[in-house]
Motif scaffolding. Structure first.
Motif, short mmCIF file in Angstrom:
data_model
loop_
_atom_site.label_atom_id
_atom_site.label_comp_id
_atom_site.label_asym_id
_atom_site.label_seq_id
_atom_site.Cartn_x
_atom_site.Cartn_y
_atom_site.Cartn_z
N ASN A 293 1.10 -1.14 -0.29
CA ASN A 293 0.48 0.22 -0.28
C ASN A 293 1.16 0.89 0.17
O ASN A 293 1.67 1.20 1.16
CB ASN A 293 -1.00 -0.32 0.96
CG ASN A 293 -1.61 1.11 1.07
OD1 ASN A 293 -1.83 2.18 0.53
ND2 ASN A 293 -3.03 1.05 2.06
N ALA A 294 1.14 1.91 -0.83
CA ALA A 294 2.25 3.03 -1.19
C ALA A 294 0.99 4.50 -0.30
O ALA A 294 1.65 5.16 -0.32
CB ALA A 294 2.48 3.54 -3.01
N ALA A 295 0.32 4.71 -0.95
CA ALA A 295 -0.69 6.02 -0.95
C ALA A 295 0.13 6.18 0.97
O ALA A 295 0.49 7.65 1.30
CB ALA A 295 -2.56 5.69 -0.26
N GLY A 296 -0.15 5.91 2.32
CA GLY A 296 0.03 6.50 3.06
C GLY A 296 2.43 6.39 2.96
O GLY A 296 2.57 7.57 3.19
N ASP A 297 3.36 5.98 2.48
CA ASP A 297 4.42 5.55 2.55
C ASP A 297 4.84 7.43 1.49
O ASP A 297 5.31 8.25 1.62
CB ASP A 297 4.67 4.45 1.62
CG ASP A 297 6.62 4.93 1.42
OD1 ASP A 297 6.90 4.67 2.73
OD2 ASP A 297 7.29 4.42 0.62
N LEU A 298 3.65 7.10 0.57
CA LEU A 298 4.12 8.65 -0.13
C LEU A 298 3.63 9.98 0.45
O LEU A 298 4.17 11.23 0.56
CB LEU A 298 2.98 8.22 -1.65
CG LEU A 298 3.36 7.14 -2.66
CD1 LEU A 298 2.29 7.25 -3.18
CD2 LEU A 298 5.14 7.75 -3.31
N ARG A 299 2.90 9.92 1.49
CA ARG A 299 3.26 11.12 2.10
C ARG A 299 3.82 11.55 3.20
O ARG A 299 4.12 12.22 3.44
CB ARG A 299 0.73 10.80 3.18
CG ARG A 299 0.18 10.66 2.25
CD ARG A 299 -1.48 10.68 2.73
NE ARG A 299 -1.29 9.95 3.89
CZ ARG A 299 -1.88 8.67 3.33
NH1 ARG A 299 -3.00 8.75 2.17
NH2 ARG A 299 -2.25 7.42 4.00
N GLN A 300 4.02 10.03 3.55
CA GLN A 300 5.05 10.28 4.83
C GLN A 300 6.21 10.70 3.84
O GLN A 300 7.66 11.25 4.13
CB GLN A 300 5.38 8.98 5.26
CG GLN A 300 7.29 8.32 5.23
CD GLN A 300 8.44 9.39 6.79
OE1 GLN A 300 6.57 10.00 7.60
NE2 GLN A 300 9.25 9.93 6.52
N LEU A 301 6.76 10.07 3.23
CA LEU A 301 7.89 10.79 1.33
C LEU A 301 8.16 12.29 1.40
O LEU A 301 8.81 12.52 1.21
CB LEU A 301 7.79 10.32 0.16
CG LEU A 301 8.24 7.86 0.57
CD1 LEU A 301 8.77 7.49 -1.06
CD2 LEU A 301 9.72 8.09 0.58
N GLN A 302 6.50 12.37 0.86
CA GLN A 302 6.77 14.13 1.09
C GLN A 302 6.73 14.83 1.92
O GLN A 302 7.49 15.64 1.87
CB GLN A 302 4.84 14.42 0.53
CG GLN A 302 4.49 15.21 0.13
CD GLN A 302 3.04 15.95 0.00
OE1 GLN A 302 2.11 15.05 -0.29
NE2 GLN A 302 2.53 17.45 0.44
#
Length: 208
Positions: free
Chosen positions: A50-59
């Protein structure tokens, strides 16, 4: 080394990254490509990432760096490096960020006037999951999963961030050329962030 045709696999990763596919869909394309060439039960677990949460963290990670320790305007090349740190006695996969004045004619550009000492690691949960599935048991996929999926996901994530927060990444620079790759291996030049947005590179190695 992997079980794939290296040139064809890299070309597929580049094609997906330099497309309009969303991050998760692009990653699934690479997983399907790899699973077709190398069937293995572990691909099922990797399809559920699940990339959605990780993309927010990376942002948040990237915005924090750009706010608290912004690269000066002459830093026109950025390197998002994949590596394998040991965190709490556990090996993982993660991203770090450094930069330097970019020169497409100089393959050693990153080693001159380097910026980024002390920037925090990204703490990517998706990259960690890829690593743990790849090496979690003796008959796991190993580098046949880590190489294509870490490179593809990291590049897709950086492309996503460039399109989402491009002006923040650009700062006062005329452009910032984005590279994603293994500190000790292959990399992909995605393109350049400019005032008019992200421009994909026609080359995998340099901004062209």
């Amino acid at each position: 080394m992997t079980s794939y045709n290296a040139g064809e696999l890299f070309a597929e990763i580049e094609r997906v990254v330099k497309s309009e596919l969303p991050v998760e869909e692009g990653l699934l394309r690479i997983i399907q490509y790899c699973a077709t060439a190398h069937p293995h039960p572990n691909w099922a677990a990797l399809r559920t990432l699940n990339a959605a949460g990780d993309l927010r963290q990376l942002q948040q990670w990237l915005e924090t760096i750009m706010r608290t320790m912004p690269p000066p305007a002459p830093i026109t090349g950025l390197w998002f490096g994949l590596f394998n740190p040991t965190m709490e006695d556990r090996v993982t996969a993660d991203l770090h960020l450094i930069g330097a004045p970019y020169d497409a004619m100089d393959s050693q550009w990153l080693f001159r006037q380097r910026w980024g000492k002390g920037t925090p690691y990204a703490s990517s949960t998706v990259l960690d999951s890829i690593y743990q599935v790849a090496y979690g048991n003796e008959d796991g996929l190993g580098n046949d999963a880590e190489y294509p999926l870490a490179l593809a996901y990291a590049a897709l994530a950086v492309r996503h961030l460039a399109q989402l927060i491009g002006p923040t990444i650009l700062g006062d620079a005329a452009q910032r050329v984005l590279h994603v790759g293994f500190d000790s291996g292959d990399f992909l030049c995605i393109g350049a962030i400019r005032k008019n947005g992200l421009v994909f590179s026609r080359s995998s190695a340099v901004m062209a």
